[in-house]
Structures are given as C-alpha cells and as structure tokens.
Design an enzyme around this catalytic site. Structure first.
Site, PDB file in Angstrom:
ATOM      1  N   ASP A  37      13.528  -2.126  -0.949  1.00  0.00           N
ATOM      2  CA  ASP A  37      12.723  -1.303  -0.012  1.00  0.00           C
ATOM      3  C   ASP A  37      13.795  -0.621   0.934  1.00  0.00           C
ATOM      4  OD1 ASP A  37      10.450  -1.697  -1.392  1.00  0.00           O
ATOM      5  OD2 ASP A  37       9.571  -2.926   0.231  1.00  0.00           O
ATOM      6  N   THR A  96       6.850   1.971   1.953  1.00  0.00           N
ATOM      7  CA  THR A  96       8.423   2.453   1.456  1.00  0.00           C
ATOM      8  C   THR A  96       8.310   3.647   0.827  1.00  0.00           C
ATOM      9  OG1 THR A  96       8.783  -0.115   0.998  1.00  0.00           O
ATOM     10  CG2 THR A  96      10.330   1.818   0.269  1.00  0.00           C
ATOM     11  N   LEU A  97       7.238   3.725   0.131  1.00  0.00           N
ATOM     12  CA  LEU A  97       7.110   5.213  -0.402  1.00  0.00           C
ATOM     13  C   LEU A  97       7.077   6.266   0.524  1.00  0.00           C
ATOM     14  CD1 LEU A  97       6.544   6.889  -3.077  1.00  0.00           C
ATOM     15  CD2 LEU A  97       4.342   6.321  -3.029  1.00  0.00           C
ATOM     16  N   PRO A 100      -0.019  11.048  -4.140  1.00  0.00           N
ATOM     17  CA  PRO A 100      -0.550  11.061  -5.560  1.00  0.00           C
ATOM     18  C   PRO A 100      -0.120   9.641  -6.297  1.00  0.00           C
ATOM     19  CG  PRO A 100       1.392  12.548  -5.926  1.00  0.00           C
ATOM     20  CD  PRO A 100       1.105  12.204  -4.462  1.00  0.00           C
ATOM     21  N   VAL A 118       0.595  -1.124  -0.061  1.00  0.00           N
ATOM     22  CA  VAL A 118      -0.056  -0.018   0.257  1.00  0.00           C
ATOM     23  C   VAL A 118       0.907   1.291  -0.025  1.00  0.00           C
ATOM     24  CG1 VAL A 118      -1.988  -1.112   1.128  1.00  0.00           C
ATOM     25  CG2 VAL A 118      -0.106  -0.092   2.736  1.00  0.00           C
ATOM     26  N   LYS A 159      14.687  -0.948   8.511  1.00  0.00           N
ATOM     27  CA  LYS A 159      13.679  -1.916   7.703  1.00  0.00           C
ATOM     28  C   LYS A 159      14.101  -3.381   8.313  1.00  0.00           C
ATOM     29  CE  LYS A 159      10.665  -3.772   4.318  1.00  0.00           C
ATOM     30  NZ  LYS A 159       9.379  -3.732   4.517  1.00  0.00           N
ATOM     31  N   GLY A 170       7.611  -1.133   8.832  1.00  0.00           N
ATOM     32  CA  GLY A 170       7.215  -2.775   9.022  1.00  0.00           C
ATOM     33  C   GLY A 170       7.260  -3.499   7.851  1.00  0.00           C
ATOM     34  N   GLY A 201       4.588  -6.222   5.634  1.00  0.00           N
ATOM     35  CA  GLY A 201       2.935  -6.437   5.604  1.00  0.00           C
ATOM     36  C   GLY A 201       2.163  -5.518   6.161  1.00  0.00           C
TER      37      GLY A 201
END
Length: 226
Positions: free
Chosen positions: A55, A17-18, A206, A14, A38, A118, A120
């Site tokens: 990531d 990472t972004l 976005p 979802v 991470k 995290g 998942g």
C-alpha cells in the site's frame, strides 16, 4: 500552507489505498506537488531494501513528489496483525509525536498537499491509551471516508461518520467502493447514504478484478477538496 487529508475506512480492506492512490493521481494531474503518507503498516514483506508494504509503495509511486520509502512509511511491521501489537513485539512504540514528525518532514520536503492513509478503521489503537484518531484530531485534519459497499455498510458508514464528527473533525468528502461484482440493492444503499451523510460525495469506485493496478482517474470529483 500545506493541505493534508486523512483517508479512513468503514472497515479494514474497504479500499483506502485504492482511493488514496486515485486522489494522488488526480492531484498530480492538477499540477500539485502531492505526497502520500502511510505512517503505519503491518504485514510488510522483507526485501533487500528492508520491510516494504505494498500500500505504501503504491502511494509512493502515485505521488508527484518523489520521497524515500522511509519517509512515506516510518512505522512498518512484518506480522499481519494489529500494528500496536506488532510494534510491541518489535519492542517499538508508535507515538503521536513520531506520527507528527513524519508529516512535518514530508511538508518540509516540498509537498503542497499530503494524502495520509490510515490503517484499519477509524478507531485504530496505537497503544493501550491512544488511538490513531487522536493524532488526526491533534493535527485537525479533514477526513475522507471510504465506504466499502457490502451488506452492513449503511450502519458502518453512519457509525464511522458520527465518530469522526464526535472528534470535531470535518468530513471533507466520502467515496463508495464496490467490493464485489454484484451487491443486492447497491443503488438503493448508495441513495440512502447520499441522503443521510451531510458531506460531499466524491464518487464511486467500480468493481475491478485488479483494483491496485487499475487507473481510475476521472472517477472521483476532487473539486470540493481544492
């Protein structure tokens, strides 16, 4: 005192990472010695330097505090499966102590702020007895929730928020990430969440074709986190 935030998501893929990468870039722009952590990754690629997770590499590169990869991502597994299963197949174990030891090492390396991503969703198993959320609770880390904008995101977001609060952890803020170019009634969904989630809304990410290559600085309001 070192400040840490744990970034979780309403589902896998979802945009954790972004968001974590964007937060690191924002904190760095404010002059903070920030680091990414991470701790657990699966689906790593074999490289001449060992297993590497994209990531984790992105967090390593976005941070203002240079750290070796093994410090950023201590539990790295090759199979793209649930990490606790990958660990078992590798005859390894993901422990609460190991996760905390890794965080302490980053703090001792000079970080003022750590963005922990995290794996998942919120209830990620570490083994048959422990969840990653148990560790977040043990560390008493404020949580940043990433909502993937898609059909069902209202339920996913409210369930995840309730689970975090049931662990007696503060939700420092939440972000919505547009996963697709178009989503029916996106604004209505966002307005509903803004009315129902009693936590700071940090902003919208976005839809972009290459999200992990995009520079999204300025999209998130980090003032509630400072």
């Amino acid at each position: 005192m070192v400040k840490s935030f744990f970034v979780t998501g309403t589902d896998t893929d979802v945009g954790k990472t972004l968001v974590a990468r964007t937060l690191l870039l924002e904190f760095a722009a404010h002059g903070l010695r920030c680091a990414g952590y991470k701790p657990i990754s699966a689906g790593c690629a074999r490289t001449p330097d060992g297993l590497r997770n994209l990531d984790a590499v992105l967090l390593q590169e976005a941070a203002s505090l240079p750290l070796p990869y093994d410090l950023v991502n201590p539990y790295a597994y090759e199979p793209p499966i649930a990490p606790h299963i990958a660990a078992s197949e590798a005859r390894d174990a993901i422990t609460l102590k190991g996760l905390s030891d890794g965080l302490r090492q980053i703090e001792q390396a000079g970080a003022e702020l750590v963005v922990v991503e995290g794996a998942g969703g919120w209830f990620l198993p570490l083994d048959r007895k422990h969840l990653l959320s148990d560790w977040v609770k043990q560390e008493n880390m404020p949580v940043i929730m990433v909502v993937g904008a898609k059909l069902g995101c209202l339920n996913h977001a409210l369930l995840t928020f309730a689970a975090i609060r049931n662990n007696n952890l503060p939700v420092a803020g939440w972000v919505i990430n547009r996963l697709h170019g178009s989503m029916s009634h996106y604004q209505e969904n966002l307005d509903t969440l803004r009315g129902l989630l009693p936590a700071p809304f940090l902003g919208e990410i976005p839809f972009v074709n290459n999200p992990l290559e995009a520079d999204l600085r300025g999209r998130l309001d980090i003032s509630p986190l400072l």
